[in-house]
Each structure stands twice: as C-alpha cells, then as structure tokens.
Design a protein around this motif. Structure first.
Motif, short mmCIF file in Angstrom:
data_model
loop_
_atom_site.label_atom_id
_atom_site.label_comp_id
_atom_site.label_asym_id
_atom_site.label_seq_id
_atom_site.Cartn_x
_atom_site.Cartn_y
_atom_site.Cartn_z
N PRO A 45 39.63 44.66 30.73
CA PRO A 45 38.25 44.30 31.11
C PRO A 45 38.10 42.86 31.53
O PRO A 45 37.22 42.55 32.35
CB PRO A 45 37.45 44.61 29.82
N PHE A 46 38.94 41.97 31.01
CA PHE A 46 38.88 40.57 31.42
C PHE A 46 39.19 40.45 32.91
O PHE A 46 38.46 39.78 33.67
CB PHE A 46 39.85 39.74 30.59
N SER A 51 37.35 40.42 38.68
CA SER A 51 37.31 41.13 39.97
C SER A 51 35.89 41.40 40.42
O SER A 51 35.54 41.23 41.60
CB SER A 51 38.07 42.45 39.84
N TYR A 52 35.02 41.82 39.48
CA TYR A 52 33.62 42.08 39.85
C TYR A 52 32.94 40.80 40.32
O TYR A 52 32.16 40.82 41.28
CB TYR A 52 32.86 42.65 38.64
N ASN A 53 33.22 39.70 39.65
CA ASN A 53 32.60 38.43 40.05
C ASN A 53 33.08 37.99 41.43
O ASN A 53 32.29 37.48 42.24
CB ASN A 53 32.92 37.34 39.02
N ILE A 54 34.37 38.19 41.70
CA ILE A 54 34.89 37.84 43.01
C ILE A 54 34.23 38.69 44.09
O ILE A 54 33.81 38.19 45.15
CB ILE A 54 36.42 38.01 43.05
N HIS A 80 29.53 30.51 43.92
CA HIS A 80 29.52 30.19 42.50
C HIS A 80 28.13 30.40 41.89
O HIS A 80 27.99 30.92 40.78
CB HIS A 80 29.99 28.75 42.27
N PHE A 81 27.10 30.03 42.64
CA PHE A 81 25.73 30.24 42.17
C PHE A 81 25.43 31.73 42.05
O PHE A 81 24.85 32.18 41.05
CB PHE A 81 24.74 29.58 43.14
N VAL A 82 25.83 32.50 43.05
CA VAL A 82 25.58 33.95 43.03
C VAL A 82 26.32 34.61 41.87
O VAL A 82 25.79 35.49 41.20
CB VAL A 82 26.00 34.57 44.38
N ILE A 83 27.54 34.18 41.61
CA ILE A 83 28.33 34.75 40.52
C ILE A 83 27.66 34.48 39.17
O ILE A 83 27.54 35.37 38.33
CB ILE A 83 29.77 34.19 40.53
N CYS A 212 43.39 40.89 45.38
CA CYS A 212 44.50 40.27 44.65
C CYS A 212 44.42 40.48 43.14
O CYS A 212 45.43 40.72 42.48
CB CYS A 212 44.55 38.78 44.94
N SER A 213 43.23 40.41 42.55
CA SER A 213 43.11 40.48 41.10
C SER A 213 43.54 41.83 40.56
O SER A 213 44.12 41.93 39.48
CB SER A 213 41.67 40.20 40.67
#
Length: 295
Positions: A45-46, A51-54, A80-83, A212-213
């Motif tokens: 899950p980490f 991956s979801y944030n990317i 970065h703000f959107v994440i 990639c992740s």
C-alpha cells in the motif's frame, strides 16, 4: 490465477480457522511468517499510495490547465499542491475508515466514474488516435522485458489483503458464494482493464509510457498473490505436493518465484526513465489554456 489464489486464501483460512491473512500466515508459518507478511503488506500500500499521488499530480494539473485563465504557473497547475490537497481531502479520510462496509457508496461511485472514464478513453482512441503516427514494431506481441508486466498487473489486481474482510461481510459467507463473488469481481476487472489497455495502446502505440512505481509490484505484490496463499494451503493440506489438488498451488509458488527473479532482473537491466509532468509532442500545445489572465 489471481482469481484462483483469492479463493485459495479463504480455503486456507477455513483449514486453519483463521479469519484474516495475518492469522492464516501466523498459524501456518509462525511469527517469522507474520513478520514477512507484515512487511509486504506495508510495502504494497505504501507503493500504491505513491503511485496514486503521482497519477493525481500528473493528470489533474493538465486538466486544470484547460480551465480558461489557468496557466502553467497557476497554483492548481502545481503538481505538489494538487497532490497535497487530494491526499488531505480524499485519500486520508477514506483511509481512516475502520469498517470496510462504509466504503460501499464510495465503491459504487468509483465504478460509475471508471465506466465514464472508460467511455472517454474509447472515444479519444477514435478521435485522437489517427493524429498520432504509429511507432515502428508497435504491434509486437511481447518484448524481452515483458516479465515486468506480470508484476505490474499483479500490483493492479491485488486485493488479497482485504479478502477476509470482504468474505466476512457476505450475508452468507460460504465458499460457494465467495467463489461466485470472486469470479464476477475479477472477471469484470479483467474486462475493464483489458479495454483500458487496448484503447490506450491503440491510441499511443510505442509512445505509451511505463508507470515506474508499479514496477516494484514484482517485489511486494507477487509474494502476496502467488507465493504465500499457495504455500499456506500446501502446508495445511494433508496430501503430498504432487497430489492432484496440490499441483496448482505448487505451480503458483514456482511461478511466483520466477516472476520475482525475472521481473527484478529485467527492471535492473532495463530501467525506465520517469519524467513526470513532461508534455509529449501530441498534447503539449493543447493542454495549455488559450485564455491567459490579464496582465
């Protein structure tokens, strides 16, 4: 095979009297097995959350730039703000639920949105695809590093860590009902994933970029899906490994080990360049709003 291992997991739980993945592994392999499983269940899950944030940062920023007056320097175009905002407002609240049944409405909404996105992808495959020239050897069935894809797809389909929770939430938690639910769920996920993949690759062919992740799925997801469920069942089963009902679990263990070794080797020999947020030639101009804020 993932369909089979999800069912195999519940069979192992029934044999050992366990009601969770952790309890099954601990009853079968003791405390060392529990430590290994805990590490894998943290790692998976980490990596998934990263991956979801990317994905969120790379896609939503491009969507926001289509809003009139929003340019590349706008705050909502900052990945970065959107994440951070999407994590605080969406991911974190959903992760804090302790009762999986409360996620039912969210799951229904997710399915509806998935279908909507799938329709959009299919439409864009027909409208955008002709504008992108196919690459050379675009339709080769598989290349020498195709083993990496097994780990990536395993990463995408993994739900074994929630299997006992979902099994316990059934009105009649029997192996027959669980088998039916598993077949329907995995089968529908397979169809949707195949259509997504086909429509996406038909559109972009060789310009399709690897995520990639999720390459790390060969390390975290493969043991959770193939190796541990089969190993638990084999140890709890009364028959020898070459008995008929144990042949498939034995094959899954061998397959899982081969996928891990091959996938990690291919990842090292054929590393992928990750350039998140980079605009490719066919969308660079279209993604930026043509309406600029007044100077």
């Amino acid at each position: 095979m993932e369909d089979y291992t999800i069912i195999l997991l519940i069979k192992g739980g029934n044999l050992s009297g366990a009601n969770s993945y952790q309890a099954l592994v601990q009853n079968t392999f003791g405390f060392p097995g529990l430590l290994i499983l805990s590490a894998l269940q943290f790692l998976y899950p980490f990596i998934a959350m990263i991956s979801y944030n990317i994905t969120t940062g790379d896609t939503l920023t491009k969507v926001f730039q289509r809003i009139p007056g929003v340019g590349p320097d706008h705050i909502v175009a900052n990945r970065h703000f959107v994440i951070v905002i999407s994590t605080v407002l969406c991911t974190l609240p959903l992760s804090l639920y302790r009762n999986i049944e409360k996620l039912g409405k969210v799951s229904v909404m997710s399915i509806v949105l998935t279908v909507v996105i799938l329709v959009i992808v299919i439409i864009r495959a027909a409208t955008l695809g002709p504008e992108i020239s196919p690459t050379e050897d675009a339709w080769l069935f598989a290349k020498w590093n195709a083993a990496q894809a097994v780990g990536v797809m395993s990463f995408a389909f993994i739900c074994h860590h929630n299997s006992f929770l979902i099994y316990g939430s059934l009105e009649q938690p029997t192996l027959t009902n669980w088998t039916r639910v598993t077949h329907i769920s995995v089968g529908s996920a397979l169809i949707i994933s195949a259509v997504f993949a086909l429509a996406g690759y038909v559109t972009f062919t060789g310009y399709t970029q690897v995520f990639c992740s999720t390459n790390q799925g060969v390390l975290s997801a493969t043991p959770l899906i193939f190796i541990l469920p089969a190993a638990c069942f084999l140890k709890l089963s009364s028959g020898r490994w070459y008995h008929r009902e144990n042949l498939m679990p034995t094959f899954l263990i061998v397959l899982g080990v081969l996928v891990m070794i091959t996938g990690l080797t291919m990842t090292g020999l054929n590393p992928q360049d990750c350039s998140h947020g980079m605009e490719l030639f066919y969308c660079a101009d279209a993604n930026v709003s043509t309406t600029a804020p007044p100077v």
